[in-house]
Design an enzyme around this catalytic site. Structure first.
Site, PDB file in Angstrom:
ATOM      1  N   LYS A  18       2.723   4.509   1.044  1.00 27.35           N
ATOM      2  CA  LYS A  18       3.289   5.244   2.135  1.00 27.35           C
ATOM      3  C   LYS A  18       2.713   6.666   2.245  1.00 27.35           C
ATOM      4  O   LYS A  18       3.386   7.427   1.402  1.00 27.35           O
ATOM      5  CB  LYS A  18       4.857   5.179   2.453  1.00 27.35           C
ATOM      6  N   LYS A  54      10.969   3.371  -1.348  1.00 26.74           N
ATOM      7  CA  LYS A  54      10.787   4.899  -1.302  1.00 26.74           C
ATOM      8  C   LYS A  54      11.125   5.353  -2.686  1.00 26.74           C
ATOM      9  O   LYS A  54      11.867   4.775  -3.525  1.00 26.74           O
ATOM     10  CB  LYS A  54      12.096   5.561  -0.546  1.00 26.74           C
ATOM     11  N   CYS A  75       2.284  47.161 -10.833  1.00 24.44           N
ATOM     12  CA  CYS A  75       2.310  48.131 -11.922  1.00 24.44           C
ATOM     13  C   CYS A  75       0.985  48.945 -11.515  1.00 24.44           C
ATOM     14  O   CYS A  75      -0.280  48.637 -11.445  1.00 24.44           O
ATOM     15  CB  CYS A  75       1.650  47.434 -13.154  1.00 24.44           C
ATOM     16  N   TYR A  83      -3.792   1.245   9.302  1.00 23.31           N
ATOM     17  CA  TYR A  83      -3.201   0.210   8.520  1.00 23.31           C
ATOM     18  C   TYR A  83      -2.578  -0.936   9.536  1.00 23.31           C
ATOM     19  O   TYR A  83      -1.858  -1.766   9.059  1.00 23.31           O
ATOM     20  CB  TYR A  83      -1.931   0.585   7.483  1.00 23.31           C
ATOM     21  N   CYS A 120       3.031  47.322 -19.915  1.00 21.78           N
ATOM     22  CA  CYS A 120       2.652  48.627 -20.330  1.00 21.78           C
ATOM     23  C   CYS A 120       3.755  49.703 -20.237  1.00 21.78           C
ATOM     24  O   CYS A 120       3.724  50.974 -20.614  1.00 21.78           O
ATOM     25  CB  CYS A 120       1.437  49.365 -19.385  1.00 21.78           C
ATOM     26  N   ASP A 124       2.626  10.387   3.486  1.00 26.98           N
ATOM     27  CA  ASP A 124       3.363  11.354   3.961  1.00 26.98           C
ATOM     28  C   ASP A 124       2.709  12.054   5.134  1.00 26.98           C
ATOM     29  O   ASP A 124       2.241  13.363   4.856  1.00 26.98           O
ATOM     30  CB  ASP A 124       4.055  12.244   3.133  1.00 26.98           C
ATOM     31  N   CYS A 146      -3.498  49.186 -17.822  1.00 24.95           N
ATOM     32  CA  CYS A 146      -2.488  48.188 -18.329  1.00 24.95           C
ATOM     33  C   CYS A 146      -3.300  46.996 -18.865  1.00 24.95           C
ATOM     34  O   CYS A 146      -4.131  46.267 -18.368  1.00 24.95           O
ATOM     35  CB  CYS A 146      -1.524  47.743 -17.226  1.00 24.95           C
ATOM     36  N   CYS A 204       6.544  48.330 -15.890  1.00 22.95           N
ATOM     37  CA  CYS A 204       5.623  47.204 -16.028  1.00 22.95           C
ATOM     38  C   CYS A 204       6.191  46.499 -17.327  1.00 22.95           C
ATOM     39  O   CYS A 204       6.111  47.338 -18.370  1.00 22.95           O
ATOM     40  CB  CYS A 204       4.552  47.749 -15.894  1.00 22.95           C
ATOM     41  N   GLU A 251       0.868  -1.264  -0.244  1.00 21.95           N
ATOM     42  CA  GLU A 251      -0.003   0.003   0.246  1.00 21.95           C
ATOM     43  C   GLU A 251       0.943   1.364  -0.009  1.00 21.95           C
ATOM     44  O   GLU A 251       2.119   1.111   0.387  1.00 21.95           O
ATOM     45  CB  GLU A 251      -1.093  -0.134   1.164  1.00 21.95           C
TER      46      GLU A 251
HETATM   47  S1  IVH Z   1       2.978   0.226   8.507  1.00 22.56           S
HETATM   48  C1  IVH Z   1       5.816  -1.612  11.770  1.00 22.56           C
HETATM   49  N1  IVH Z   1       1.974   1.450   6.418  1.00 22.56           N
HETATM   50  O1  IVH Z   1       5.818   5.308   7.714  1.00 22.56           O
HETATM   51  C2  IVH Z   1       5.536  -0.475  11.135  1.00 22.56           C
HETATM   52  N2  IVH Z   1       3.401   2.684   7.837  1.00 22.56           N
HETATM   53  O2  IVH Z   1       8.829   4.958   8.200  1.00 22.56           O
HETATM   54  C3  IVH Z   1       4.154  -0.558  10.587  1.00 22.56           C
HETATM   55  N3  IVH Z   1       3.449   5.226   7.347  1.00 22.56           N
HETATM   56  O3  IVH Z   1       5.949   5.638  11.359  1.00 22.56           O
HETATM   57  C4  IVH Z   1       3.882   0.768   9.875  1.00 22.56           C
HETATM   58  N4  IVH Z   1       2.052   5.036   5.604  1.00 22.56           N
HETATM   59  O4  IVH Z   1       3.990   6.518  10.009  1.00 22.56           O
HETATM   60  C5  IVH Z   1       2.641   1.606   7.556  1.00 22.56           C
HETATM   61  N5  IVH Z   1       0.906   2.505   4.516  1.00 22.56           N
HETATM   62  C6  IVH Z   1       1.489   2.450   5.543  1.00 22.56           C
HETATM   63  C7  IVH Z   1       2.240   3.703   6.101  1.00 22.56           C
HETATM   64  C8  IVH Z   1       3.151   3.649   7.094  1.00 22.56           C
HETATM   65  C9  IVH Z   1       3.017   5.630   6.025  1.00 22.56           C
HETATM   66  C10 IVH Z   1       4.474   5.619   7.817  1.00 22.56           C
HETATM   67  C11 IVH Z   1       4.300   5.405   9.403  1.00 22.56           C
HETATM   68  C12 IVH Z   1       5.630   4.839  10.213  1.00 22.56           C
HETATM   69  C13 IVH Z   1       6.513   5.462   9.092  1.00 22.56           C
HETATM   70  C14 IVH Z   1       7.519   4.399   9.017  1.00 22.56           C
END
Ligand code: IVH
Length: 701
Positions: free
Chosen positions: A130, A336, A448, A248, A433, A132, A453, A430, A128
């Site tokens: 990650k 990443k 301006c 999650y 103009c 931010d 203009c 400007c 899934e």
């Molecule tokens: S699973 C054992 N799933 O990533 C760790 N983490 O770098 C279980 N994060 O602090 C985490 N999306 O805040 C998991 N789909 C996702 C995530 C996720 C973001 C973050 C989480 C964690 C950090 C680790």
């Protein structure tokens, strides 16, 4: 190093400390004070520019003397996070981090390590995105939310329970049904802000600042927006912020154990949590790699910021056998994405003119592919920013992309300069103009000043068309209208004939008729819209509404002085000054006469909606104490939508006092004065009866 030299450097250090310590203390204290005023009291005490200046000086000193950096220095935290005030809580089960992989080789190495520990196992994976955002640990006792704690350092986090209770995606109670509810369970997931919500929030903060005549302090990105909104002293502020949550993972759980990650996610869903709709279960590592590649290229099609994908070995027994290395589980990895950042050359800086005459420098870049799109422009905001970053034409620059936000230039790569780079000077006239540019002291933006203009005419026309909702009058049409001399100011639009429109490229009889009809229909827009549509500097939609309601007509506005206008609630001196400057322009009276000729609404309609829609018309309301079902903002908005007004204090003439939990002195005063008093349930029922109860926030996933 000889003892001698150590002595010298130690004494250098203490010399630097004693010289700089008072200034450092002062800078840090002033920044903290400004943060507190901004984030907790919601009333900034210093301007953005002053704040930036303090931060800049602090950073400069700390860069020159890294040994003087303290962990609690304002430079050491994510902007938007307040630092004080939450109590610390130790997690029952530590919140771990994740090891990273960035290449297919690193991903294979991860699987091979797992295979060495469990040689006979077959793995399948749950993938899934990650997110931010900020990770959150939610404790439910007997199915009820009892605690919400941030990750902190993984062992100890901060108690933000009151704030997480306001987040709609976080259920106060677990849903009962297919899956048992454990005595105690910790649900983990990510709090974040969708990009559209983040942009709308920044727009709103900018608008509120404009109405209140303060400098807006905007969030730099969605993650900061989420962090700043979650870590609020006043939970009502968090409630007014658009935060999302996806679950999650589980932390502590009593008496039951899911067998797989997939089952764990199914439990989370059954208990009422949103989980990632983008999750995929795969049986081969190659498919996990393909999933990562897919999301790396579709990264910006997801409506919130993601910086990679997380892959978890599905089988929880295998997870347990694999265990941890330091803080990272061996059974999961964060793949990443390459950062949406790259180097390219700054070819030129071109200044564009906005509708108020504001001049914005834009970077022209050698085209660069970033996250699936080609970038050849970036905004540079204003002259100060270019100077601060010391950007020169010909520089190699670092470009960063955040979702669909226009990319920005982070910095110039100074090491790559060969001397051929050119310092750029902000134009003194400007570019469209040729009028001499003006810039007020303390204002980062240059203007301006020539309202005739051509660039301003086009931008004003586009803004007018957007606000008055004139379909068919977009950028290209507006440009041609001005170019061909059909339209000089927005009032001219109402005198266009079919013949005129047919001279524009691409128009046929039918499309010309449609445009003329849309123009005609826009005459019905109320005075407040017209006022906003005129594009007067600092007069946003909300300010225009207040002014229209307070002044009642364009004639009254033309006659009003600064004091009269700034006496209106929420209208500060900047807006008032700008309006008066506009009304005093020699050409304004002639222009207003043209608007009148065009039969636009220049008088506020008392109660524009039919009485049936405004059952609270003529009534005043005041809210006191904390509400449960509604946020204060929601309640006030709903009351106003039914024609009611929000009073600022208890008086004899107040029609209703609505009392929530722990009310203050207002209740006693209202009782004394015999004002009708109601509870929140009354308000909710009354709003519901008029179909004005704010709905549940929609879940987007
Ligand atoms: S699973 C054992 N799933 O990533 C760790 N983490 O770098 C279980 N994060 O602090 C985490 N999306 O805040 C998991 N789909 C996702 C995530 C996720 C973001 C973050 C989480 C964690 C950090 C680790």
């Amino acid at each position: 190093m000889t003892d001698d030299r150590r002595d010298t450097s130690a004494s250098d250090k203490s010399q630097a400390m004693s010289d700089l310590a008072p200034r450092l203390d002062e800078l840090r204290a002033r920044i903290r004070e400004a943060d507190r005023a901004y984030y907790q009291d919601d009333s900034p005490t210093i301007s953005d520019a002053e704040y930036d200046q303090l931060m800049r000086e602090l950073r400069e000193i700390e860069t020159a003397h890294p040994d003087l950096i303290t962990p609690d220095s304002p430079t050491q935290r994510v902007s938007g996070e307040a630092t004080t005030g939450f109590s610390k809580v130790r997690h029952r089960v530590p919140m771990l981090s994740l090891a990273n992989a960035r290449t297919p080789d690193e991903l294979r190495a991860w699987e091979q390590r797992a295979a060495r520990i469990l040689p006979d196992a077959r793995f399948s994976y749950v993938c899934e995105p990650k997110i931010d955002g900020l990770s959150m640990n939610l404790t439910y006792e007997r199915g009820r939310l009892s605690l919400g704690v941030t990750r902190g350092d993984g062992a100890i986090g901060e108690d933000v329970t009151a704030n997480v209770r306001t987040i709609h995606d976080i259920p106060a109670e677990l849903k009962r049904g297919e899956i048992d509810i454990p005595e105690v369970v910790e649900v983990r997931g990510e709090i974040f802000m969708r990009r559209a919500d983040f942009e709308a929030l920044n727009d709103r903060l900018a608008e509120e600042a404009r109405v209140a005549d303060t400098t807006p302090r905007l969030f730099a990105n969605a993650r900061n927006g989420a962090a700043g909104s979650l870590r609020q002293k006043d939970a009502r502020v968090t409630a007014s912020r658009p935060l999302s949550f996806l679950a999650y993972h589980l932390g502590y759980i009593e008496g039951m154990e899911p067998r797989t990650q997939s089952e764990l996610v199914a439990w989370l869903r059954a208990w009422g949590f949103a989980t990632s709709p983008l999750m995929r279960h795969v049986t081969e590592l190659a498919e996990a790699q393909a999933y990562a590649d897919e999301y790396a290229s579709r990264r910006f099609t997801v409506d919130y910021d993601i910086d990679g994908v997380v892959m978890k070995i599905d089988d929880r027994w295998q997870q347990q056998e694999l265990g941890y290395v330091a803080r990272d589980p061996r059974w999961a990895i964060a793949y990443k994405f390459a950062p949406a950042e790259g180097n390219t050359r700054l070819l030129d800086i071109v200044v564009t003119v906005g509708r108020t005459g504001a001049l914005t420098p834009n970077a022209r870049l050698e085209p660069l592919k970033l996250g699936g799109v080609t970038i050849s422009n970036a905004t540079l905001h204003n002259a100060d920013e270019i100077a601060r970053k010391d950007l020169r034409i010909g520089d190699v620059v670092v470009v960063q992309r955040h979702g669909d936000v226009i990319p920005g230039i982070t910095k110039a790569v100074v090491e790559l300069r060969d001397g051929s780079e050119r310092v750029w000077e902000f134009p003194t006239v400007c570019p469209v103009c040729g009028s001499p540019v003006t810039r007020d002291e303390g204002d980062a933006v240059a203007y301006c000043p020539n309202s005739e203009c051509a660039a301003q005419q086009v931008e004003r026309l586009i803004h007018f068309s957007n606000v008055m909702d004139i379909r068919g009058l977009g950028t290209a049409v507006a440009e041609r209208m001005v170019q061909q001399g059909l339209v000089h100011d927005v009032a001219d639009v109402f005198h266009l004939t079919e013949e005129d429109v047919l001279t524009l490229p691409g128009f046929k009889k039918k499309s010309a008729d449609n445009l003329l009809r849309a123009i005609h229909t826009s005459r019905a827009q109320p005075f407040s819209r017209v006022l906003y549509a005129l594009g007067i500097r600092y007069v946003g939609a909300k300010a225009a509404e207040i002014i229209a309601e307070g002044m009642l007509s364009m004639d009254a506005l033309l006659a009003a002085d600064e004091a009269t206008i700034s006496a209106l609630p929420g209208i500060g001196p900047t807006i008032a000054k700008s309006l008066v400057a506009w009304t005093r322009l020699p050409q304004t009276h002639e222009f207003v006469a043209k608007l009148r000729d065009a039969r636009l609404q220049l008088v506020a309609q008392e109660g524009p909606a039919p009485a049936g829609d405004r059952p609270f018309a003529g009534e005043t309301f005041l809210l006191t104490g904390s509400l449960e079902r509604l946020t204060r903002g929601q309640a006030e908005q709903a009351i106003q939508s039914l024609g009611g007004k929000i009073a600022s204090g208890v008086t004899k003439t107040l029609s209703h006092l609505v009392v929530g939990g722990s009310p203050g002195s207002k209740l006693a005063k209202a009782e004394k004065l015999g004002v009708p008093i109601h509870d929140e349930a009354w308000l909710v029922a009354t709003l519901a009866a008029h179909d004005a109860l704010p709905g549940e926030r929609k879940r987007l996933d």
